[in-house]
Design a protein around this motif. Structure first.
Motif, PDB file in Angstrom:
ATOM      1  N   VAL A  45       0.870  -1.059  -0.031  1.00 49.96           N
ATOM      2  CA  VAL A  45      -0.114   0.144   0.053  1.00 49.96           C
ATOM      3  C   VAL A  45       0.849   1.206  -0.016  1.00 49.96           C
ATOM      4  O   VAL A  45       1.813   1.397   0.945  1.00 49.96           O
ATOM      5  N   PHE A  46       0.611   1.999  -0.930  1.00 47.90           N
ATOM      6  CA  PHE A  46       1.454   3.521  -0.964  1.00 47.90           C
ATOM      7  C   PHE A  46       0.474   4.669  -0.606  1.00 47.90           C
ATOM      8  O   PHE A  46      -0.541   4.571  -1.381  1.00 47.90           O
ATOM      9  N   LEU A  47       0.721   5.280   0.264  1.00 47.35           N
ATOM     10  CA  LEU A  47      -0.174   6.512   0.619  1.00 47.35           C
ATOM     11  C   LEU A  47       0.664   7.685   0.102  1.00 47.35           C
ATOM     12  O   LEU A  47       1.729   8.246   0.624  1.00 47.35           O
ATOM     13  N   ASN A  48      -0.148   8.566  -0.786  1.00 47.73           N
ATOM     14  CA  ASN A  48       0.677   9.816  -1.267  1.00 47.73           C
ATOM     15  C   ASN A  48       2.019   9.702  -1.984  1.00 47.73           C
ATOM     16  O   ASN A  48       3.071  10.301  -1.740  1.00 47.73           O
ATOM     17  N   GLY A  49       2.129   8.390  -2.476  1.00 43.84           N
ATOM     18  CA  GLY A  49       3.532   7.946  -3.081  1.00 43.84           C
ATOM     19  C   GLY A  49       4.550   7.500  -2.171  1.00 43.84           C
ATOM     20  O   GLY A  49       5.706   7.249  -2.580  1.00 43.84           O
ATOM     21  N   THR A  50       4.075   7.156  -0.937  1.00 41.82           N
ATOM     22  CA  THR A  50       5.115   6.627   0.152  1.00 41.82           C
ATOM     23  C   THR A  50       4.746   5.096   0.492  1.00 41.82           C
ATOM     24  O   THR A  50       3.563   5.146   0.967  1.00 41.82           O
ATOM     25  N   LEU A  51       5.448   4.132   0.758  1.00 44.20           N
ATOM     26  CA  LEU A  51       4.991   2.913   1.004  1.00 44.20           C
ATOM     27  C   LEU A  51       4.549   2.903   2.463  1.00 44.20           C
ATOM     28  O   LEU A  51       5.480   3.487   3.495  1.00 44.20           O
TER      29      LEU A  51
END
Length: 365
Positions: A45-51
């Motif tokens: 899962v990546f949130l706003n481009g961060t793992l």
């Protein structure tokens, strides 16, 4: 920073990025974890481009993110290489069936922001993997992912994507696959979200018997713009490729399909086919189709087909005369229209995910 491509480039003739260029994008802000799809599979899962490690599950074939030198001339790939700071590096060893992995990207923020994920996937000789990729979000943002895929001899990779971004977002994906002898790349993208989107796929068949299936469905409404662009390069003999893209357009939405098949002189006995069909649900909808064949071999079978039309009035009348309400009748015809593109998606969780997304899209019309 590399400049955004303009319509002066032939490959971008139908997609104008000036509205993207007019927005000043900030760095991705922190984001609260969303409700994730209830699918019992290993996931990243990546949130706003961060793992988001706390939302991800272990998958032994995933390694730490690695930066990769960019030697192409693709503008969006160059921008991604300049900006990328996270992504997935995945290697499945020879002979291993890695099963199915879920890759989720979720974005949300109160101000416009951009993120540039960069993924690299390598399957060793005879390895297998199914990847289900989901992109969702809220608000105004620019998602610019690049996925590089390398399939060694006899490897099998099924890549299923649901692009259901925010209707205010921009989604510009670049996917590049190198397919070795007797290996297979099966791709399907459902484009439902984003204000402006483009899925650009380049598949290079480098060994005898390599195969590429590049299928897609675009369901667009309002003022959405969706672009599905493909290049299949046959660089070895005896390689089949198939492309089937179905578009359903409502409101003043605009769809684009550009499909190019390139056959090198050594690629005898190539079998390449592409089909694009569009269903226009309103007079303001528009579809642009540009098929291309570039053939330097003489023992080949390559063809393309394209149709644009409306729902069949006789079929609607038939269904309604049997007591089926108008909305349900239209939904049934649209599902039947999309079936050919969906047919190769046999993985149960992926199939259920796509069917639910299509049903939800129709309910909102």
């Amino acid at each position: 920073m590399t400049a955004l491509p303009t319509r002066k480039l032939e490959a971008w003739r139908y997609t104008d990025l000036r509205q993207l260029a007019s927005i000043e994008f900030a760095a991705p802000p922190p984001v609260v974890a969303p409700t994730l799809p209830n699918i019992d599979l290993p996931r990243l899962v990546f949130l706003n481009g961060t793992l988001a490690k706390e939302l991800s599950s272990p998958f032994e074939y995933v390694h730490n993110f690695q930066t990769i030198a960019e030697d192409s001339t693709q503008p969006l790939a160059l921008i991604n290489a300049e900006k990328a700071h996270d992504g997935m590096t995945l290697h499945v060893p020879a002979g291993v069936d890695a099963g199915t992995l879920l890759l989720i990207s979720y974005a949300a923020g109160s101000v416009p922001f951009a993120f540039h994920l960069r993924h690299r996937i390598t399957l060793g000789e005879g390895a297998k993997l199914t990847l289900i990729e989901i992109a969702k979000g809220e608000g105004v943002y620019w998602h610019d992912p690049v996925i590089d895929i390398s399939l060694e001899q006899g490897a099998k990779f099924a890549h299923i994507r649901l692009q259901d971004e925010s209707r205010e977002a921009f989604h510009l994906a670049t996917i590049r696959a190198r397919v070795a002898e007797a290996a297979a790349y099966d791709h399907f993208t459902a484009t439902i979200g984003a204000k402006l989107s483009r899925t650009e796929i380049s598949a290079t068949l480098t060994g005898t018997g390599a195969l590429a299936h590049l299928n897609g469905a675009q369901l667009l409404t309002g003022t959405q713009h969706g672009d599905f662009t493909t290049v299949v390069a046959h660089k070895a003999p005896g390689c089949p490729s198939r492309q089937t893209v179905k578009s359903v357009l409502a409101g003043t939405a605009r769809g684009v399909f550009q499909g190019r098949i390139e056959v090198d002189r050594v690629a005898q006995q190539t079998d390449g086919f592409q089909l694009s069909q569009a269903l226009l649900l309103s007079p303001g909808a528009e579809m642009d189709i540009k098929p291309e064949l570039e053939i330097f071999a003489d023992d080949v079978k390559c063809s393309h087909g394209a149709t644009i039309g409306a729902l069949d009035a006789e079929q609607l009348f038939y269904l309604r005369s049997r007591g089926i309400p108008d909305d349900q009748a239209r939904s049934m015809l649209i599902r039947a229209f999309l079936e050919e593109a969906l047919e190769p998606v046999t993985q149960p969780e992926a199939r259920a995910l796509l069917e639910e997304a299509i049903d939800n899209w129709w309910v909102k019309q």
